[in-house]
Design a protein around this motif. Structure first.
Motif, PDB file in Angstrom:
ATOM      1  N   MET A  54       0.796  -1.426  -0.411  1.00 45.07           N
ATOM      2  CA  MET A  54      -0.369   0.273  -0.378  1.00 45.07           C
ATOM      3  C   MET A  54       1.004   1.290   0.120  1.00 45.07           C
ATOM      4  N   ASP A  55       0.202   2.218  -0.902  1.00 45.96           N
ATOM      5  CA  ASP A  55       1.123   3.298  -0.478  1.00 45.96           C
ATOM      6  C   ASP A  55       0.165   4.972  -0.114  1.00 45.96           C
ATOM      7  N   GLN A  56       0.795   5.784   0.193  1.00 49.45           N
ATOM      8  CA  GLN A  56      -0.184   6.619   0.989  1.00 49.45           C
ATOM      9  C   GLN A  56      -0.843   7.389  -0.931  1.00 49.45           C
ATOM     10  N   ASN A  57      -2.631   7.941  -0.613  1.00 49.11           N
ATOM     11  CA  ASN A  57      -2.759   8.206  -1.777  1.00 49.11           C
ATOM     12  C   ASN A  57      -2.754  10.530  -2.069  1.00 49.11           C
ATOM     13  N   LYS A  58      -1.644  10.856  -2.766  1.00 49.38           N
ATOM     14  CA  LYS A  58      -1.810  11.828  -2.555  1.00 49.38           C
ATOM     15  C   LYS A  58      -1.981  13.080  -2.966  1.00 49.38           C
ATOM     16  N   ALA A  59      -3.852  12.168  -3.788  1.00 50.10           N
ATOM     17  CA  ALA A  59      -4.687  12.420  -4.400  1.00 50.10           C
ATOM     18  C   ALA A  59      -5.588  13.603  -2.896  1.00 50.10           C
ATOM     19  N   ILE A  60      -5.767  12.047  -2.751  1.00 51.72           N
ATOM     20  CA  ILE A  60      -6.409  12.746  -0.548  1.00 51.72           C
ATOM     21  C   ILE A  60      -5.853  13.925   0.550  1.00 51.72           C
ATOM     22  N   THR A  61      -4.281  13.638  -0.122  1.00 52.82           N
ATOM     23  CA  THR A  61      -3.338  14.404   0.691  1.00 52.82           C
ATOM     24  C   THR A  61      -3.920  16.184   0.476  1.00 52.82           C
ATOM     25  N   LEU A  62      -3.600  16.473  -1.110  1.00 55.12           N
ATOM     26  CA  LEU A  62      -3.886  17.433  -1.116  1.00 55.12           C
ATOM     27  C   LEU A  62      -5.349  17.267  -1.394  1.00 55.12           C
ATOM     28  N   GLY A  63      -6.412  17.264  -1.717  1.00 55.24           N
ATOM     29  CA  GLY A  63      -7.820  16.904  -1.537  1.00 55.24           C
ATOM     30  C   GLY A  63      -7.860  17.440   0.219  1.00 55.24           C
ATOM     31  N   ILE A  64      -7.592  16.595   0.879  1.00 54.42           N
ATOM     32  CA  ILE A  64      -8.028  17.623   2.637  1.00 54.42           C
ATOM     33  C   ILE A  64      -7.323  18.509   2.586  1.00 54.42           C
ATOM     34  N   LEU A  65      -6.182  18.965   1.970  1.00 53.17           N
ATOM     35  CA  LEU A  65      -5.256  20.382   2.513  1.00 53.17           C
ATOM     36  C   LEU A  65      -6.176  21.598   1.876  1.00 53.17           C
ATOM     37  N   SER A  66      -6.964  20.985   0.646  1.00 54.02           N
ATOM     38  CA  SER A  66      -7.181  22.418  -0.472  1.00 54.02           C
ATOM     39  C   SER A  66      -8.725  22.841   0.507  1.00 54.02           C
ATOM     40  N   LEU A  67      -9.320  21.707   1.382  1.00 55.17           N
ATOM     41  CA  LEU A  67     -10.078  22.104   1.426  1.00 55.17           C
ATOM     42  C   LEU A  67      -9.980  22.910   2.939  1.00 55.17           C
ATOM     43  N   LEU A  68      -9.061  22.575   3.760  1.00 63.61           N
ATOM     44  CA  LEU A  68      -8.583  23.495   5.051  1.00 63.61           C
ATOM     45  C   LEU A  68      -8.459  24.894   4.527  1.00 63.61           C
ATOM     46  N   ILE A  69      -7.399  24.648   3.561  1.00 68.37           N
ATOM     47  CA  ILE A  69      -7.117  26.474   3.145  1.00 68.37           C
ATOM     48  C   ILE A  69      -8.248  27.107   2.593  1.00 68.37           C
ATOM     49  N   GLY A  70      -9.101  26.118   1.823  1.00 72.00           N
ATOM     50  CA  GLY A  70     -11.181  26.948   1.529  1.00 72.00           C
ATOM     51  C   GLY A  70     -11.639  26.978   2.842  1.00 72.00           C
ATOM     52  N   CYS A  71     -11.843  26.145   3.567  1.00 73.63           N
ATOM     53  CA  CYS A  71     -12.256  26.258   4.844  1.00 73.63           C
ATOM     54  C   CYS A  71     -11.845  28.140   5.564  1.00 73.63           C
ATOM     55  N   ALA A  72     -10.632  27.848   5.710  1.00 72.55           N
ATOM     56  CA  ALA A  72     -10.029  28.925   6.405  1.00 72.55           C
ATOM     57  C   ALA A  72     -10.249  30.544   5.729  1.00 72.55           C
ATOM     58  N   MET A  73     -10.294  30.171   4.482  1.00 75.78           N
ATOM     59  CA  MET A  73     -10.397  31.508   3.679  1.00 75.78           C
ATOM     60  C   MET A  73     -11.808  32.030   3.430  1.00 75.78           C
ATOM     61  N   GLY A  74     -12.614  30.871   3.538  1.00 77.85           N
ATOM     62  CA  GLY A  74     -14.444  30.966   3.846  1.00 77.85           C
ATOM     63  C   GLY A  74     -14.138  32.011   5.434  1.00 77.85           C
ATOM     64  N   LEU A  75     -13.670  31.311   5.850  1.00 73.26           N
ATOM     65  CA  LEU A  75     -13.651  32.124   7.695  1.00 73.26           C
ATOM     66  C   LEU A  75     -13.445  33.476   7.322  1.00 73.26           C
ATOM     67  N   ILE A  76     -12.380  33.276   6.991  1.00 69.71           N
ATOM     68  CA  ILE A  76     -11.716  34.872   6.875  1.00 69.71           C
ATOM     69  C   ILE A  76     -12.784  35.858   5.686  1.00 69.71           C
ATOM     70  N   TYR A  77     -13.277  35.245   4.831  1.00 77.23           N
ATOM     71  CA  TYR A  77     -13.903  36.237   4.897  1.00 77.23           C
ATOM     72  C   TYR A  77     -15.473  36.012   5.368  1.00 77.23           C
ATOM     73  N   TYR A  78     -16.038  35.659   5.708  1.00 76.61           N
ATOM     74  CA  TYR A  78     -17.346  35.493   6.644  1.00 76.61           C
ATOM     75  C   TYR A  78     -16.627  36.437   8.103  1.00 76.61           C
ATOM     76  N   PHE A  79     -16.222  36.501   8.410  1.00 75.19           N
ATOM     77  CA  PHE A  79     -15.415  36.912   9.687  1.00 75.19           C
ATOM     78  C   PHE A  79     -14.590  38.414   9.630  1.00 75.19           C
ATOM     79  N   TRP A  80     -14.800  38.873   7.846  1.00 74.91           N
ATOM     80  CA  TRP A  80     -14.122  40.378   7.724  1.00 74.91           C
ATOM     81  C   TRP A  80     -14.860  41.184   8.855  1.00 74.91           C
ATOM     82  N   PRO A  81     -15.655  41.927   8.116  1.00 69.87           N
ATOM     83  CA  PRO A  81     -15.967  42.472   9.175  1.00 69.87           C
ATOM     84  C   PRO A  81     -15.985  42.552  10.626  1.00 69.87           C
TER      85      PRO A  81
END
Length: 126
Positions: A54-81
């Motif tokens: 078995m090998d690590q699936n890099k697509a899963i790792t990149l997907g999780i990382l992009s989801l968390l970055i998107g979540c952070a950007m969404g939270l910053i946008y929502y709480f910006w005011p």
């Protein structure tokens, strides 16, 4: 998960995807010995489950990382005011805390994924 083995003839990796947590589960799904076709030399060969790794699936790792970055950007946008009206020290500590929590979530998921890979590769089917 991404599983792979080495071709008997051309020594290239043959990879396939299967949802098995260990070799015993893989043997239940596919059988103790199963055939795989090498994409490089087009040869059909039988492989025992102990030859599969078995090998690590890099697509899963990149997907999780992009989801968390998107979540952070969404939270910053929502709480910006609210962030623009708060003192700068609180904003910095809030951003550090939010990024820290997201980083801990990422670390937990990747650690679990790595331990699953180690568990599969250590267990031998008998």
């Amino acid at each position: 998960m991404r599983l792979y083995t080495c071709c008997i003839d051309c020594r290239r990796d043959i990879s396939f995807y299967e949802n098995a947590k260990d070799r015993y589960a893989l043997a239940i799904i596919r059988g103790q010995s199963f055939e795989l076709i090498c994409e490089n030399c087009d040869k059909l060969s039988y492989y025992h489950v102990n030859q599969i790794r078995m090998d690590q699936n890099k697509a899963i790792t990149l997907g999780i990382l992009s989801l968390l970055i998107g979540c952070a950007m969404g939270l910053i946008y929502y709480f910006w005011p609210q962030l623009t009206r708060a003192p700068i020290v609180l904003v910095i500590w809030g951003l550090i805390g939010m990024l820290g929590v997201l980083f801990l979530i990422y670390q937990e998921i990747t650690t679990k994924h790595k331990s699953q890979v180690v568990y599969f590769n250590r267990r031998i089917y008998r």
